[in-house]
Design an enzyme around this catalytic site. Sequence first.
Site, PDB file in Angstrom:
ATOM      1  N   ASP A 242       0.365  -0.627  -9.997  1.00 23.27           N
ATOM      2  CA  ASP A 242       1.234  -1.648 -10.784  1.00 23.27           C
ATOM      3  C   ASP A 242       0.345  -2.951 -11.479  1.00 23.27           C
ATOM      4  O   ASP A 242      -1.017  -2.831 -11.151  1.00 23.27           O
ATOM      5  CB  ASP A 242       2.169  -2.393  -9.865  1.00 23.27           C
ATOM      6  CG  ASP A 242       1.631  -2.781  -8.541  1.00 23.27           C
ATOM      7  OD1 ASP A 242       0.457  -3.240  -8.585  1.00 23.27           O
ATOM      8  OD2 ASP A 242       2.428  -2.848  -7.409  1.00 23.27           O
TER       9      ASP A 242
ATOM     10  N   ASP B 231       3.900   4.443   6.149  1.00 22.11           N
ATOM     11  CA  ASP B 231       4.295   5.495   7.014  1.00 22.11           C
ATOM     12  C   ASP B 231       4.354   6.923   6.120  1.00 22.11           C
ATOM     13  O   ASP B 231       3.682   6.857   5.242  1.00 22.11           O
ATOM     14  CB  ASP B 231       5.835   5.174   7.393  1.00 22.11           C
ATOM     15  CG  ASP B 231       6.758   4.604   6.149  1.00 22.11           C
ATOM     16  OD1 ASP B 231       6.402   5.301   5.070  1.00 22.11           O
ATOM     17  OD2 ASP B 231       7.777   4.145   6.284  1.00 22.11           O
TER      18      ASP B 231
ATOM     19  N   HIS C 292       0.190   6.191  -1.203  1.00 19.21           N
ATOM     20  CA  HIS C 292       1.154   5.938  -2.469  1.00 19.21           C
ATOM     21  C   HIS C 292       2.269   5.530  -1.504  1.00 19.21           C
ATOM     22  O   HIS C 292       3.675   5.407  -1.993  1.00 19.21           O
ATOM     23  CB  HIS C 292       1.623   6.997  -3.248  1.00 19.21           C
ATOM     24  CG  HIS C 292       0.504   6.913  -4.646  1.00 19.21           C
ATOM     25  ND1 HIS C 292       0.893   7.972  -5.655  1.00 19.21           N
ATOM     26  CD2 HIS C 292      -0.504   6.220  -4.704  1.00 19.21           C
ATOM     27  CE1 HIS C 292      -0.364   7.474  -6.317  1.00 19.21           C
ATOM     28  NE2 HIS C 292      -1.209   6.590  -6.057  1.00 19.21           N
TER      29      HIS C 292
ATOM     30  N   HIS D 252     -10.767   3.256  -5.605  1.00 17.26           N
ATOM     31  CA  HIS D 252     -11.342   3.209  -6.812  1.00 17.26           C
ATOM     32  C   HIS D 252     -12.712   2.882  -6.534  1.00 17.26           C
ATOM     33  O   HIS D 252     -13.627   3.585  -7.500  1.00 17.26           O
ATOM     34  CB  HIS D 252     -10.705   2.251  -7.813  1.00 17.26           C
ATOM     35  CG  HIS D 252      -9.393   2.373  -8.009  1.00 17.26           C
ATOM     36  ND1 HIS D 252      -8.428   1.602  -8.325  1.00 17.26           N
ATOM     37  CD2 HIS D 252      -8.630   3.876  -8.080  1.00 17.26           C
ATOM     38  CE1 HIS D 252      -7.310   2.114  -8.587  1.00 17.26           C
ATOM     39  NE2 HIS D 252      -7.447   3.576  -8.623  1.00 17.26           N
TER      40      HIS D 252
END
Length: 345
Positions: free
Chosen positions: A89, A273, A221, A72
Amino acid sequence: MASGYRSHGSVLSVFSLSLALAALVPAARAQLSPTFYASSCPVALLTIRAAVRTAVALDARTGASLLRLHFHDCFCNARHVTCWSRRTDTLVACVYVRVRAATRLFCWTTRPTSPGRRARARTPGRCGFGVIDAIKLLLEALCPRTVSCADILAVAARDSVVALGGPSWTVQLGRRDSTTASLSTANTDLPSPASSLSTLLAAFARKGLSSTDMVALSGAHTVGQAQCQNFRARIYNDTNIDAAFAATRRAGCPATGGGALAPLDASTPNAFDNGYYTDLVAQRGLLHSDQELFNGGSTDGLVRGYAASPAQFQSDFAAAMVKMGGIGVLTGTGGQVRRNCRRVN
């Protein structure tokens, strides 16, 4: 890793701006150096690494938070008031208000409409702020007014990825912290969880980042979680979703009201991963914008490649992080080195 996005102009305008940004990024990066603190603060990198390793060992989610903060800080070019994320989250919804530009810390729990609208974070330390504050406090004692908050975030992001089992890369150093901020621009820099593939590609292109960069960086992510409100529409409305996966997520995220957090990577949420990509191939992307990367479009091949080759993903991710870390940096006499990352000097 994203917030609200609005379309800007024609395709030609986007292309022209992308070329301009692409030309600026290498010029800014050329003023950075991996040995910037070798003489002025030789303990800087070791101090950051030790703090990050300890924090991630105590709570693996902190690694995802620190990675998101750096994204960000880089992606909201010009270091804006806040890069609040609807994709992530509650641990990182309190985004570290543009440490290169913000005047103070804002912890948002709803989309901000003005700098005065703030919400108190329930666990601010878990947002990653506590780790950054601790590192800054140590470095100010060891090397006063030497290591910028922007550089701390860049190194902490790398060390977080390594601590979670991901690749390492050489962090270019010498960034300065900005003294200005723009809330309105911050609200338009990041794509939303509902973004289409074309929107995602255009948003990254405006930063001088390619489609390969975009797909590789989206692999962040593979760690972290998302709020129910950010994937509710996908699990109830999208058709390109595995039925069993949707049912599992619906159990914790009702059609209305609140809901539980869910991992962005269903299989290995705390390991860096290529599980994110194998999920996409199996139509188990949590966010609509995630699944857009593998939905019959131009990036399907990249997703398949990363799903098949962890090594290729890690190599491309590391290269993209270096490239992203050079976006719009202040160097030399620009900006300042903050004493406290939460406010300008």
